[in-house]
Design an enzyme around this catalytic site. Structure first.
Site, short mmCIF file in Angstrom:
data_model
loop_
_atom_site.label_atom_id
_atom_site.label_comp_id
_atom_site.label_asym_id
_atom_site.label_seq_id
_atom_site.Cartn_x
_atom_site.Cartn_y
_atom_site.Cartn_z
N ILE A 1 -13.37 3.27 13.78
CA ILE A 1 -14.47 3.74 14.62
C ILE A 1 -15.59 2.71 14.65
CG2 ILE A 1 -16.13 5.60 15.01
CD1 ILE A 1 -14.25 7.46 13.36
N ASP B 1 -9.38 12.73 15.71
CA ASP B 1 -9.37 11.38 16.29
C ASP B 1 -10.63 11.15 17.12
OD1 ASP B 1 -7.05 9.12 17.14
OD2 ASP B 1 -8.73 9.35 18.53
N GLU C 1 -8.24 -5.23 4.81
CA GLU C 1 -8.04 -4.93 3.39
C GLU C 1 -6.81 -5.64 2.82
OE1 GLU C 1 -8.83 -0.81 4.71
OE2 GLU C 1 -9.46 -0.47 2.65
N ASN D 1 0.88 -1.17 0.00
CA ASN D 1 0.00 0.00 0.00
C ASN D 1 0.92 1.22 0.00
OD1 ASN D 1 -1.82 2.02 0.45
ND2 ASN D 1 -2.75 1.12 2.27
N GLU E 1 -15.55 -0.43 14.33
CA GLU E 1 -15.25 -1.65 15.09
C GLU E 1 -15.07 -1.38 16.58
OE1 GLU E 1 -11.77 -3.56 13.31
OE2 GLU E 1 -12.61 -3.13 11.33
N ASN E 2 -14.70 -0.15 16.93
CA ASN E 2 -14.24 0.10 18.31
C ASN E 2 -15.10 1.04 19.14
OD1 ASN E 2 -11.70 -1.41 18.35
ND2 ASN E 2 -11.16 -0.03 16.68
N GLY F 1 -11.16 7.92 7.14
CA GLY F 1 -12.05 8.13 6.00
C GLY F 1 -13.30 7.29 6.26
N ARG G 1 -12.30 15.47 6.37
CA ARG G 1 -12.97 15.78 5.09
C ARG G 1 -14.42 16.21 5.30
NH1 ARG G 1 -11.32 10.20 2.24
NH2 ARG G 1 -9.61 9.93 3.70
N HIS H 1 -12.88 2.74 -0.90
CA HIS H 1 -12.98 1.71 0.15
C HIS H 1 -13.64 0.43 -0.36
CE1 HIS H 1 -13.18 5.02 3.53
NE2 HIS H 1 -11.94 4.62 3.33
N HIS I 1 -18.23 1.73 6.63
CA HIS I 1 -16.78 1.77 6.90
C HIS I 1 -16.52 3.11 7.57
CE1 HIS I 1 -12.44 0.93 5.75
NE2 HIS I 1 -12.42 2.21 6.11
N LYS J 1 3.57 0.94 2.95
CA LYS J 1 3.14 -0.04 3.96
C LYS J 1 3.11 -1.40 3.28
CE LYS J 1 0.05 3.14 6.25
NZ LYS J 1 -1.33 3.53 6.19
N ARG K 1 -2.42 -2.21 -3.57
CA ARG K 1 -3.66 -1.46 -3.40
C ARG K 1 -3.59 -0.23 -4.32
NH1 ARG K 1 -5.13 3.17 0.73
NH2 ARG K 1 -7.32 3.36 0.16
P1 AMP Z 1 -8.92 3.71 10.62
O1 AMP Z 1 -8.79 4.80 9.58
O2 AMP Z 1 -9.83 2.60 10.21
O3 AMP Z 1 -7.60 3.24 11.15
O4 AMP Z 1 -9.66 4.40 11.88
C1 AMP Z 1 -9.10 5.47 12.58
C2 AMP Z 1 -10.15 6.01 13.54
O5 AMP Z 1 -10.57 4.96 14.42
C3 AMP Z 1 -9.66 7.17 14.42
O6 AMP Z 1 -10.62 8.21 14.45
C4 AMP Z 1 -9.55 6.52 15.77
O7 AMP Z 1 -9.80 7.44 16.80
C5 AMP Z 1 -10.66 5.48 15.73
N1 AMP Z 1 -10.45 4.46 16.74
C6 AMP Z 1 -9.44 3.58 16.83
N2 AMP Z 1 -9.55 2.86 17.97
C7 AMP Z 1 -10.63 3.33 18.62
C8 AMP Z 1 -11.26 3.03 19.86
N3 AMP Z 1 -10.78 2.10 20.66
N4 AMP Z 1 -12.39 3.73 20.18
C9 AMP Z 1 -12.88 4.68 19.36
N5 AMP Z 1 -12.32 5.01 18.19
C10 AMP Z 1 -11.22 4.36 17.83
#
Ligand code: AMP
Length: 402
Positions: free
Chosen positions: A336, A287, A388, A7, A338-339, A216, A245, A184, A212, A14, A94
């Site tokens: 976001i 973030d 991915e 990537n 997933e978490n 992004g 964005r 994506h 997703h 990466k 990618r």
């Molecule tokens: P990605 O681009 O898929 O790596 O996602 C990045 C975003 O996921 C950032 O805004 C992070 O703050 C958020 N993120 C990662 N871990 C967590 C978590 N444990 N809780 C909430 N948001 C998270």
């Protein structure tokens, strides 16, 4: 069979190596500061699943030197994972923009590389960097190892014309290819495939909305097994607000502020891509975790940014339910998605008219492919962690096996 997944960005590279016999990760890493103009050295950080790490700084004027560092890390360093790069069966790249030219993954021969380069007009931040990396691979590895392009846009090529056209004079589509391409796609395809596998169903028989949500963000509507619509557009700027964005907005806002502040198209691009979204509204951070913390501590702009983003996500999901005349499953993925269980719960609360009910117990689990709605919920809601790199490795294997 081992696949090397790449990537590449303009100054970063990466990579992951995936062993396709069991789809396990062999190693992963990143080269940074490639082509730095301030005289600083490039860096490589290379990690193996058993916890070994190789880090180094060296001259990296181009991606070719970065690949040489990667080969050293893979075959000679303390964190080596193979004796020779010959163990790699193929390289999967990618590629962000495949336009209408690449509806599926393919071998990157000279003609294909030229096409990827031409498509740089539509993705100036990404495709030129991909081409640098592809040509650097050719220089470093020769043509012994096949290179495969896996396109972020490919999954969205099934959209019907009424969903991908913009209501501009037709000539802009005809002459410049101005239309929605989405992004994506590799992730949307991966999580919808995983969902169907999890449920033991044929994707063709389901209406799925995949969300997703990462730095992004994009949402796709998947009907009859293929993409029907997606929130990102001509570029990954469209849709709903993301880390930095804007997502969609009235285009006259841009001409208005351009006139007020004497801005160039490059200024507008920078503002909309890098200074907007939740960062622009909160004036604090892009973030999600930091925003949630700030909102809890009473920061009103952070709270507003989160409320706006959630509202826009709900609107997109609702519009895709209408566009597909129903939905069977909603999937959350990426950083976001997933978490952040609270966000998933809040979004689904706003979608109660669909008869969705979230079960807190599975919703609070992490890192699993899991149903988070109750057994009675009229629509199934799921978390499916995206991968991915694995999706690219699978596509690469498929292309070279043909
Ligand atoms: P990605 O681009 O898929 O790596 O996602 C990045 C975003 O996921 C950032 O805004 C992070 O703050 C958020 N993120 C990662 N871990 C967590 C978590 N444990 N809780 C909430 N948001 C998270």
């Amino acid at each position: 069979m081992k696949i090397f997944v790449v990537n590449a960005g303009s100054s970063t590279l990466k990579y992951q190596v995936i062993d396709m016999s069991d789809e396990s990760l062999v190693c992963k890493g990143i080269c940074d500061r490639i082509g730095a103009t301030d005289g600083s050295l490039g860096t490589i950080t290379h990690k193996t699943p058993d916890g070994r790490i190789y880090e180094n700084e060296c001259e990296m004027p181009t991606h070719a030197e970065a690949f040489e560092s990667v080969v050293y890390a893979l075959t000679k360093s303390d964190a080596k994972v193979m004796d020779s790069f010959d163990e790699i069966s193929a390289i999967g790249h990618r590629i962000v923009q495949g336009g209408s030219v690449f509806p599926e993954s393919c071998i990157l021969d000279d003609a294909a590389i030229d096409e990827v380069e031409k498509l740089g007009e539509l993705a100036p931040l990404h495709n030129p960097a991909h081409v640098l990396a592809i040509r650097a691979c050719l220089k470093t590895f020769g043509d012994k190892i096949p290179q495969v392009g896996v396109f972020d846009t490919a999954f969205h090529q099934t959209m019907p014309k009424r969903t991908y056209m913009y209501a501009l004079p037709y000539k802009y589509y005809r002459e410049y290819g101005v239309r929605k391409y989405g992004a994506h796609g590799t992730s949307h395809k991966y999580v919808s495939d995983r969902l169907a596998a999890m449920l033991g169903k044929d994707k063709k028989d389901m209406k799925i909305i995949t969300c997703h949500l990462g730095s992004g963000c994009s949402i796709s509507a998947i009907k009859d097994g293929v993409c029907f619509d997606t929130s990102m557009g001509f570029t990954p700027l469209d849709g709903f607000m993301m880390g930095t964005r804007t997502g969609t907005l009235d285009p006259s806002v841009l001409t208005y502020i351009a006139e007020k502040e004497n801005l160039t198209p490059a200024d507008i691009n920078r503002i909309c891509n890098k200074e907007s979204g939740v960062l622009g509204i909160s004036e604090l951070t892009n973030d999600n975790r930091d925003l949630v913390n700030a909102a809890e501590e009473g920061n009103e702009q952070a709270a507003l940014a989160l409320e706006m983003q959630r509202y826009q996500i709900v609107k997109f999901i609702g519009s895709y339910v209408a566009a597909m005349n129903g939905v069977d499953a909603i999937v959350f993925t990426a950083g976001i998605g997933e978490n952040n269980p609270q966000l998933r719960k809040d979004i689904c609360k706003d979608l109660q008219f669909l008869g969705i009910e979230i079960d807190d117990e599975p919703n609070n689990k992490r890192g699993l492919e899991i149903r988070i709605s109750t057994a009675d919920s009229k629509v199934g809601v799921y978390v499916v962690p995206t991968n991915e790199e694995l999706a690219i490795a699978r596509e690469t294997k498929e292309v070279i096996s043909k």
